[in-house]
Enzyme design. Sequence first.
Site, PDB file in Angstrom:
ATOM      1  N   ASP A 171       0.830  -1.198   0.000  1.00 36.84           N
ATOM      2  CA  ASP A 171       0.000   0.000   0.000  1.00 36.84           C
ATOM      3  C   ASP A 171       0.868   1.252   0.000  1.00 36.84           C
ATOM      4  OD1 ASP A 171      -2.399   1.769   0.656  1.00 36.84           O
ATOM      5  OD2 ASP A 171      -3.289  -0.221   0.853  1.00 36.84           O
ATOM      6  N   HIS A 190      -3.614   5.835   3.428  1.00 39.45           N
ATOM      7  CA  HIS A 190      -4.372   4.781   2.761  1.00 39.45           C
ATOM      8  C   HIS A 190      -4.076   3.404   3.365  1.00 39.45           C
ATOM      9  CE1 HIS A 190      -5.851   2.206  -0.572  1.00 39.45           C
ATOM     10  NE2 HIS A 190      -6.681   3.207  -0.805  1.00 39.45           N
ATOM     11  N   SER A 237     -10.947  -0.380  -2.090  1.00 39.31           N
ATOM     12  CA  SER A 237      -9.719  -0.461  -1.287  1.00 39.31           C
ATOM     13  C   SER A 237     -10.003  -0.959   0.119  1.00 39.31           C
ATOM     14  CB  SER A 237      -9.065   0.918  -1.156  1.00 39.31           C
ATOM     15  OG  SER A 237      -8.269   1.189  -2.255  1.00 39.31           O
TER      16      SER A 237
END
Length: 530
Positions: free
Chosen positions: A58, A275, A444
């Site tokens: 990620d 994220h 995601s």
Amino acid sequence: MAQDDPAPSVSAFDQTYVNWYNLDPVQDKVQGASVNRAYKELLANKKAKKTVVVAVIDSGIDIHHEDLKGKIWTNKKEVAGNGQDDDQNGYVDDVHGWGFLGNASGENIRYETYEYVRLLRKLAPSYQKVNAISEVPVAQQPEYKTYLLAKQTYEKELAKYQQTKQNLAAFEKVLIQVQNVLADHLKTKEYTLQDVQRISSPDQNVMNARAWLLSKYSQGLTVESFLKYKEHTDTFLEKHLNLDFNPRTVIADNPESIADTKYGNSDVMGPRPTHGTPVSGLIAALRGNNLGIDGIAEDVQIMALRAVPEGDERDKDIALAIRYAVDNGANIINMSFGKSFSPQKSFVDEAVKYAESKNVLLVHAAGNEATDNDKVTHYPSRVLDNGSQIKNWIEVGASSRMLGKDFVGVFSNYGKKTVDLFAPGVDIISLAPENKYAKMDGTSFSSPVVSGVAALVWSHYPELTAAELKDVILKSATVYPKETALYPNVENETRKKAKFSDLSATGGIVNAYEALLLAEKVVKQKSAKS
């Protein structure tokens, strides 16, 4: 991904959304993954047989987050901070994973261009003067077609963002005029929304300015959100779509050579952990600690692999991150990223084949373009260049809390052949860096829900192979044979009705409770045969 500003604690959010992905479709009437029910009814007196390692490839992870305490993988063969490659695996001080977006001096890439920008930059010198494909030698025609597609995509995106920039500039001009009129009237630049609401004046200019600003606020626009959108647009034009922007010089490698591996650093957090942190939280956040959220798997460790910049990831970084995960003991690899071009796909193909050969499960987010993945390829893909498919791969779309027309995320990609199942990915509250929390949407966040369920099942049934585990997860999904929703459409134009069962191979939502029941049966059958 749509993401709000992080709030200091989950109490700042509507509690309806906190942990909804853990709820049960039958008992709670919320279309979650039935995690809480699994713990309560099936695992109350059971100890896990194995701690499962999930590699999260990620943007970077805040490994110090309070809700991930004790959940971060540690390379026990490496001595922290001694500048040595103690375990001789080619990575110096890789205590919690590796950052593939930096150099040994600690410099890191945050922003990158999109892949089609890089392709255009590379191929334009060869093809920009070509008028027809007939002018190109047959062997180079596939490359020429890639060039044309990259150019078309680039020009479309550039025009869109240039137009947006113009529109924002015109809007800002009016906004400044309105702010000045109201500041003059109120005799201060520091005024609140309530101050504006209370304004009453015979001056029509003042009242027009008041009405304009209040109408914008009623549409959900704030000055802060405008400035954020303006910054987002500038980033696209200056970084993602800029043909002259090449941050890879920081790394000084050859991104087209898989043999050039001597780069990166041990900084797994990097400049953008916004994220990877929520992704990790859904898998592994501490359960029952009266803090934040409850992750899905208890006996789990997160291996942090930073390979996804703001912009498109490089195939080489992804391939090396997958290989690192496999070689260092990861059982599951979560991949919440994707792009529309993959020039070094062969690197990734070889890496995922390697993962498959080592019994590693790959879980990938289907993407947020509201497209049919059966028709539009979204990379990385389980379909290899030779047409064969990786069997240890689960592709995940995003669903929401309640049945009905908005059951499928408006942004979610789908595909009867290419997407395996859906999982919670709308109105998700998870971790944000610096011990904060945030609300977000995206496939995601559906992908780690599935990774978390897979880790939970595997920790109790390690006898399963990765292919068997995938089979268990797909066959135990909650199916909705009569449910209709609206097709995803990011433009929010007229959305047509769709049968939910037509949007993925299973027509279902991941279900931890049912997966554990089925795993028990499969393992018993296996042991009876042996």
